[in-house]
Scaffold this motif. Structure first.
Motif, PDB file in Angstrom:
ATOM      1  N   MET A   1     -39.272  51.964  62.200  1.00 26.81           N
ATOM      2  CA  MET A   1     -38.252  52.816  62.811  1.00 26.81           C
ATOM      3  C   MET A   1     -38.798  54.238  62.787  1.00 26.81           C
ATOM      4  O   MET A   1     -38.988  54.811  61.741  1.00 26.81           O
ATOM      5  N   SER A   2     -39.097  54.791  63.959  1.00 26.91           N
ATOM      6  CA  SER A   2     -39.814  56.057  64.003  1.00 26.91           C
ATOM      7  C   SER A   2     -38.904  57.260  64.223  1.00 26.91           C
ATOM      8  O   SER A   2     -39.138  58.322  63.644  1.00 26.91           O
ATOM      9  N   ASP A   3     -37.886  57.103  65.047  1.00 27.52           N
ATOM     10  CA  ASP A   3     -37.043  58.244  65.390  1.00 27.52           C
ATOM     11  C   ASP A   3     -35.830  58.299  64.460  1.00 27.52           C
ATOM     12  O   ASP A   3     -34.715  57.911  64.817  1.00 27.52           O
ATOM     13  N   PHE A   4     -36.056  58.796  63.270  1.00 27.21           N
ATOM     14  CA  PHE A   4     -34.977  58.853  62.290  1.00 27.21           C
ATOM     15  C   PHE A   4     -33.868  59.783  62.777  1.00 27.21           C
ATOM     16  O   PHE A   4     -34.120  60.859  63.319  1.00 27.21           O
ATOM     17  N   GLY A   5     -32.631  59.361  62.561  1.00 30.82           N
ATOM     18  CA  GLY A   5     -31.481  60.207  62.863  1.00 30.82           C
ATOM     19  C   GLY A   5     -30.996  60.156  64.291  1.00 30.82           C
ATOM     20  O   GLY A   5     -29.979  60.771  64.617  1.00 30.82           O
ATOM     21  N   THR A   6     -31.667  59.400  65.164  1.00 28.18           N
ATOM     22  CA  THR A   6     -31.313  59.429  66.587  1.00 28.18           C
ATOM     23  C   THR A   6     -30.059  58.618  66.910  1.00 28.18           C
ATOM     24  O   THR A   6     -29.558  58.703  68.044  1.00 28.18           O
ATOM     25  N   LEU A   7     -29.556  57.840  65.968  1.00 31.42           N
ATOM     26  CA  LEU A   7     -28.323  57.095  66.228  1.00 31.42           C
ATOM     27  C   LEU A   7     -27.098  58.011  66.269  1.00 31.42           C
ATOM     28  O   LEU A   7     -26.059  57.634  66.814  1.00 31.42           O
ATOM     29  N   LEU A   8     -27.217  59.202  65.696  1.00 28.28           N
ATOM     30  CA  LEU A   8     -26.103  60.147  65.719  1.00 28.28           C
ATOM     31  C   LEU A   8     -26.148  60.965  67.011  1.00 28.28           C
ATOM     32  O   LEU A   8     -27.154  61.612  67.296  1.00 28.28           O
ATOM     33  N   PRO A   9     -25.084  60.945  67.792  1.00 34.34           N
ATOM     34  CA  PRO A   9     -25.047  61.753  69.020  1.00 34.34           C
ATOM     35  C   PRO A   9     -24.876  63.232  68.677  1.00 34.34           C
ATOM     36  O   PRO A   9     -24.564  63.591  67.526  1.00 34.34           O
ATOM     37  N   ALA A 151     -17.467  62.249  59.030  1.00 38.17           N
ATOM     38  CA  ALA A 151     -16.761  61.446  60.018  1.00 38.17           C
ATOM     39  C   ALA A 151     -15.687  60.619  59.335  1.00 38.17           C
ATOM     40  O   ALA A 151     -15.736  60.387  58.118  1.00 38.17           O
ATOM     41  N   ASP A 152     -14.724  60.172  60.111  1.00 36.31           N
ATOM     42  CA  ASP A 152     -13.697  59.251  59.663  1.00 36.31           C
ATOM     43  C   ASP A 152     -14.315  57.850  59.602  1.00 36.31           C
ATOM     44  O   ASP A 152     -14.930  57.394  60.567  1.00 36.31           O
ATOM     45  N   ALA A 153     -14.144  57.165  58.475  1.00 39.07           N
ATOM     46  CA  ALA A 153     -14.766  55.853  58.289  1.00 39.07           C
ATOM     47  C   ALA A 153     -14.259  54.815  59.275  1.00 39.07           C
ATOM     48  O   ALA A 153     -14.902  53.780  59.480  1.00 39.07           O
ATOM     49  N   ALA A 154     -13.106  55.055  59.890  1.00 43.41           N
ATOM     50  CA  ALA A 154     -12.555  54.108  60.858  1.00 43.41           C
ATOM     51  C   ALA A 154     -12.787  54.539  62.297  1.00 43.41           C
ATOM     52  O   ALA A 154     -12.332  53.878  63.235  1.00 43.41           O
ATOM     53  N   THR A 155     -13.509  55.657  62.492  1.00 44.66           N
ATOM     54  CA  THR A 155     -13.867  56.129  63.837  1.00 44.66           C
ATOM     55  C   THR A 155     -15.271  56.723  63.746  1.00 44.66           C
ATOM     56  O   THR A 155     -15.446  57.937  63.637  1.00 44.66           O
ATOM     57  N   LEU A 156     -16.263  55.877  63.775  1.00 51.52           N
ATOM     58  CA  LEU A 156     -17.633  56.290  63.488  1.00 51.52           C
ATOM     59  C   LEU A 156     -18.354  56.791  64.735  1.00 51.52           C
ATOM     60  O   LEU A 156     -18.057  56.355  65.859  1.00 51.52           O
ATOM     61  N   PRO A 157     -19.341  57.678  64.569  1.00 47.35           N
ATOM     62  CA  PRO A 157     -20.068  58.220  65.717  1.00 47.35           C
ATOM     63  C   PRO A 157     -21.203  57.323  66.207  1.00 47.35           C
ATOM     64  O   PRO A 157     -21.857  57.656  67.195  1.00 47.35           O
ATOM     65  N   PHE A 158     -21.451  56.201  65.543  1.00 47.02           N
ATOM     66  CA  PHE A 158     -22.583  55.356  65.909  1.00 47.02           C
ATOM     67  C   PHE A 158     -22.304  54.545  67.184  1.00 47.02           C
ATOM     68  O   PHE A 158     -21.170  54.130  67.430  1.00 47.02           O
ATOM     69  N   PRO A 159     -23.337  54.281  67.973  1.00 44.73           N
ATOM     70  CA  PRO A 159     -23.164  53.427  69.156  1.00 44.73           C
ATOM     71  C   PRO A 159     -22.827  51.987  68.764  1.00 44.73           C
ATOM     72  O   PRO A 159     -23.024  51.573  67.619  1.00 44.73           O
ATOM     73  N   ASP A 160     -22.364  51.235  69.734  1.00 48.46           N
ATOM     74  CA  ASP A 160     -22.098  49.817  69.517  1.00 48.46           C
ATOM     75  C   ASP A 160     -23.381  49.108  69.072  1.00 48.46           C
ATOM     76  O   ASP A 160     -24.478  49.397  69.581  1.00 48.46           O
ATOM     77  N   ALA A 161     -23.214  48.159  68.127  1.00 51.36           N
ATOM     78  CA  ALA A 161     -24.307  47.272  67.716  1.00 51.36           C
ATOM     79  C   ALA A 161     -25.592  48.029  67.389  1.00 51.36           C
ATOM     80  O   ALA A 161     -26.680  47.684  67.851  1.00 51.36           O
ATOM     81  N   SER A 162     -25.464  49.091  66.594  1.00 48.51           N
ATOM     82  CA  SER A 162     -26.622  49.944  66.303  1.00 48.51           C
ATOM     83  C   SER A 162     -27.105  49.876  64.860  1.00 48.51           C
ATOM     84  O   SER A 162     -28.214  50.316  64.563  1.00 48.51           O
ATOM     85  N   LEU A 163     -26.300  49.316  63.946  1.00 46.32           N
ATOM     86  CA  LEU A 163     -26.645  49.304  62.522  1.00 46.32           C
ATOM     87  C   LEU A 163     -26.974  47.895  62.045  1.00 46.32           C
ATOM     88  O   LEU A 163     -26.355  46.916  62.471  1.00 46.32           O
TER      89      LEU A 163
END
Length: 260
Positions: A1-9, A151-163
């Motif tokens: 995984m090369s681009d660390f942190g890119t899952l956060l918009p 962030a709110d644990a029930a409204t996360l900033p991550f994209p769908d199916a990303s973790l």
């Protein structure tokens, strides 16, 4: 995984380098005990960073359980919800330098301490004299594969199916609606992604006790929502030291692992 942190918009706001994905009102900040820097941040620092004072990490059984259920993958994206001052996710990022790691919390003050210690590599301090400890400065690390965000644990900033892994400890009994959170966590996990949860289920409100207790109510909801239960450990005992004299709280926690 090369681009660390890119899952956060890109965040709508930022404070001292910490992305803010939830706009806390003044009233929410005032009512949040974890925003009391001198009191709660010192307490969490004493618990999670002062290994030298304790002769080791006092919550090691908790860390061992989480570590046991991490996937044997060369790369992974993992988030710790309710990360406090970042001990669990910081250790994961240290042990797995190729993993893309995220610490999410609802308290800016906790995140500030975590960011300074784990990402900036600063020497952080906390007044631990009230607990009988004299060691009150801690030399930080600089982990390039770790990001913190509010962030709110029930409204996360991550994209769908990303973790690949989503973990949380001592959190679900502090969320207003765990069922809503389960749905959100399923959204952000990849197929086969793993949820690791540990909680004493020490709910704050009577309505929560009625709706979410006993634990079978939570487990049934996961199963009905097509989660695959991988492990259920009840109880997992975790002892939280309160001071140098040896006073402690012995938490009886529910620990579970489920896959999406």
């Amino acid at each position: 995984m090369s681009d660390f942190g890119t899952l956060l918009p890109p965040p709508p706001a930022e404070r001292r380098g910490i992305p803010l994905y939830y706009d806390k009102s003044e009233d929410e900040t005032r009512q949040d005990v974890y925003e009391r820097y001198d009191e709660l941040v010192a307490r969490q620092t004493a618990l999670h960073l002062a290994d030298e004072s304790h002769g080791g990490y006092p919550l090691q059984p908790l860390a061992d359980y989480v570590r046991k259920w991490l996937p044997p993958s060369p790369t992974a994206a993992v988030a710790d919800l309710g990360c406090s001052v970042g001990r669990l996710i910081g250790d994961i990022a240290t042990d797995h330098p190729a993993w893309d790691c995220y610490g999410i919390d609802f308290s800016y003050q906790m995140l500030r301490q975590a960011q300074d210690y784990w990402v900036k590599g600063d020497t952080v301090s906390a007044n631990l004299l009230r607990y009988g400890y004299t060691h009150d400065t801690f030399s930080g690390k600089q982990l390039p594969n770790l990001r913190f965000a509010l962030a709110d644990a029930a409204t996360l900033p991550f994209p769908d199916a990303s973790l690949d892994v989503l973990l949380n400890t001592f959190l679900i009994d502090r969320i207003p609606d765990p069922f809503q959170a389960f749905a959100e966590w399923k959204r952000v996990l990849r197929p086969g992604g793993r949820l690791i949860t540990v909680s004493p289920l020490n709910f704050l409100k009577r309505e929560q006790w009625e709706r979410y207790y006993p634990p079978v109510k939570l487990i049934d909801r996961l199963l009905r929502d097509a989660w695959q239960l991988v492990d259920l450990t009840d109880p997992l005992y975790v002892e939280e030291p309160m001071d140098k004299r040896g006073n402690a709280i012995r938490w009886r926690t529910l620990a579970l692992v489920a896959e999406r």
